[in-house]
Design a protein around this motif. Sequence first.
Motif, mmCIF file in Angstrom:
data_model
loop_
_atom_site.group_PDB
_atom_site.id
_atom_site.type_symbol
_atom_site.label_atom_id
_atom_site.label_comp_id
_atom_site.label_asym_id
_atom_site.label_seq_id
_atom_site.Cartn_x
_atom_site.Cartn_y
_atom_site.Cartn_z
ATOM 1 N N ALA A 13 -5.033 8.529 15.327
ATOM 2 C CA ALA A 13 -5.885 7.398 15.681
ATOM 3 C C ALA A 13 -5.334 6.706 16.944
ATOM 4 O O ALA A 13 -4.151 6.862 17.231
ATOM 5 C CB ALA A 13 -6.020 6.437 14.515
ATOM 6 N N PRO A 14 -6.178 5.970 17.677
ATOM 7 C CA PRO A 14 -7.567 5.707 17.331
ATOM 8 C C PRO A 14 -8.417 6.969 17.418
ATOM 9 O O PRO A 14 -8.199 7.803 18.291
ATOM 10 C CB PRO A 14 -8.012 4.687 18.394
ATOM 11 N N PHE A 15 -9.355 7.103 16.481
ATOM 12 C CA PHE A 15 -10.239 8.270 16.476
ATOM 13 C C PHE A 15 -11.602 7.854 17.030
ATOM 14 O O PHE A 15 -11.960 6.672 17.004
ATOM 15 C CB PHE A 15 -10.397 8.833 15.055
ATOM 16 N N PRO A 33 -2.143 0.018 26.099
ATOM 17 C CA PRO A 33 -2.773 -0.562 24.907
ATOM 18 C C PRO A 33 -2.285 0.076 23.603
ATOM 19 O O PRO A 33 -1.889 1.240 23.588
ATOM 20 C CB PRO A 33 -4.267 -0.263 25.109
ATOM 21 N N SER A 34 -2.338 -0.689 22.536
ATOM 22 C CA SER A 34 -1.938 -0.177 21.211
ATOM 23 C C SER A 34 -2.435 -1.136 20.144
ATOM 24 O O SER A 34 -2.420 -2.349 20.346
ATOM 25 C CB SER A 34 -0.419 -0.089 21.120
ATOM 26 N N THR A 35 -2.855 -0.594 19.042
ATOM 27 C CA THR A 35 -3.109 -1.418 17.845
ATOM 28 C C THR A 35 -2.121 -1.033 16.749
ATOM 29 O O THR A 35 -1.334 -1.852 16.273
ATOM 30 C CB THR A 35 -4.560 -1.226 17.353
ATOM 31 N N ARG A 36 -2.135 0.240 16.337
ATOM 32 C CA ARG A 36 -1.308 0.681 15.196
ATOM 33 C C ARG A 36 0.183 0.537 15.466
ATOM 34 O O ARG A 36 0.928 -0.033 14.663
ATOM 35 C CB ARG A 36 -1.589 2.162 14.863
ATOM 36 N N THR A 37 0.664 1.097 16.566
ATOM 37 C CA THR A 37 2.107 1.138 16.783
ATOM 38 C C THR A 37 2.658 -0.275 16.954
ATOM 39 O O THR A 37 3.621 -0.663 16.297
ATOM 40 C CB THR A 37 2.424 2.000 18.026
ATOM 41 N N ARG A 38 1.995 -1.038 17.797
ATOM 42 C CA ARG A 38 2.497 -2.389 18.056
ATOM 43 C C ARG A 38 2.502 -3.243 16.792
ATOM 44 O O ARG A 38 3.500 -3.874 16.449
ATOM 45 C CB ARG A 38 1.631 -3.057 19.129
HETATM 46 N N1 CP Z 1 -1.442 6.257 16.967
HETATM 47 C C1 CP Z 1 -1.186 5.311 17.894
HETATM 48 O O1 CP Z 1 -0.203 5.373 18.641
HETATM 49 O O2 CP Z 1 -2.106 4.303 17.888
HETATM 50 P P1 CP Z 1 -2.050 3.047 18.873
HETATM 51 O O3 CP Z 1 -2.288 3.563 20.271
HETATM 52 O O4 CP Z 1 -3.143 2.131 18.397
HETATM 53 O O5 CP Z 1 -0.691 2.444 18.750
#
Ligand code: CP
Length: 305
Positions: free
Chosen positions: A264-266, A60-65
């Motif tokens: 993050a995620p925090f 899973p990922s939000t920021r990186t993706r």
């Molecule tokens: N910091 C980071 O890698 O966040 P994601 O897991 O949401 O991509």
Amino acid sequence: MIQLTRKMRKDLILLKDLSREEIEAILDRGEYWADNPNSRLSASPRNVDNPIVTNLFFEPSTRTRFSFEVAAQKLGYHVLNFDPKSSSTEKGETLYDTLKTFEAMGVSAAIIRTSEENILQEISDKVSVSVINAGAGANEHPSQGLLDLLTMRQYFSNIQGLKVAIVGDIKHSRVANSNIIALEKFGASVLLTGPKEWMPSGLETQVCSIDEAILSADVIMLLRVQRERHSAKVFDSEKYFQDFGLTRARYAMMQKHAVIMHPAPFNRGVEIDGDLVESPRSLIYKQISNGVAIRMAILERSVGL
Ligand code: CP
């Protein structure tokens, strides 16, 4: 359509393998994009011949993706978002064969998140598509390390001589690994603190108490507890917050110029008091913005521009 030759392509797999000069070049270009976020599209609009990149996220990922996707769109590149669950991975296709498939379609770069620590190093020499590590198991997360460096360099002007305290689940953290490697290349000193069982072996001389870290560091870098990589099922989040979280009392102990970072995620109330995420000395959202800029620099490099 840009077809990469082996000479043009540039992987980003481990910061360990980059020189300080190579890292600096990515930071400089990332800083340019942070200052001029929309200049590429106004200078050169999206074109059918622009590079195609693909996001392959097996974790899973939000920021990186999504920051890779925003970065690609700002560069005018085309993005293919690969969903493992609805792909031929479900029929047993390997990562190597998936990359060869994208390569045959003319894709220039593959941005890959995987739970496997060494697969990207093993595969990258066998394909001509550029391989970008978006987080590989507990090994490295180089684009996170680069955006963290950019954020520190913007704030303090210089990384050399900074004291950075990394707090928490260091043993399971690819973010910690990339930061430790990169910060030391730039002459920063790195302190490590957290529960004894989460301290990495080989770095014992850098381990200190939470109080020493909070009192002396210029940067307090908090980490998410990587429960998905733990064998123990039970985790007392309240105890962790009291023992190692950034509470208001610890925030008051920080040096007046010191800042808070977190990839993050925090988890509010676990690694950090919920209100401190948005405190004036938190760079957490700046890190996320810089994620787009640094990934623009990484994508340009990956297609040989
Ligand atoms: N910091 C980071 O890698 O966040 P994601 O897991 O949401 O991509």
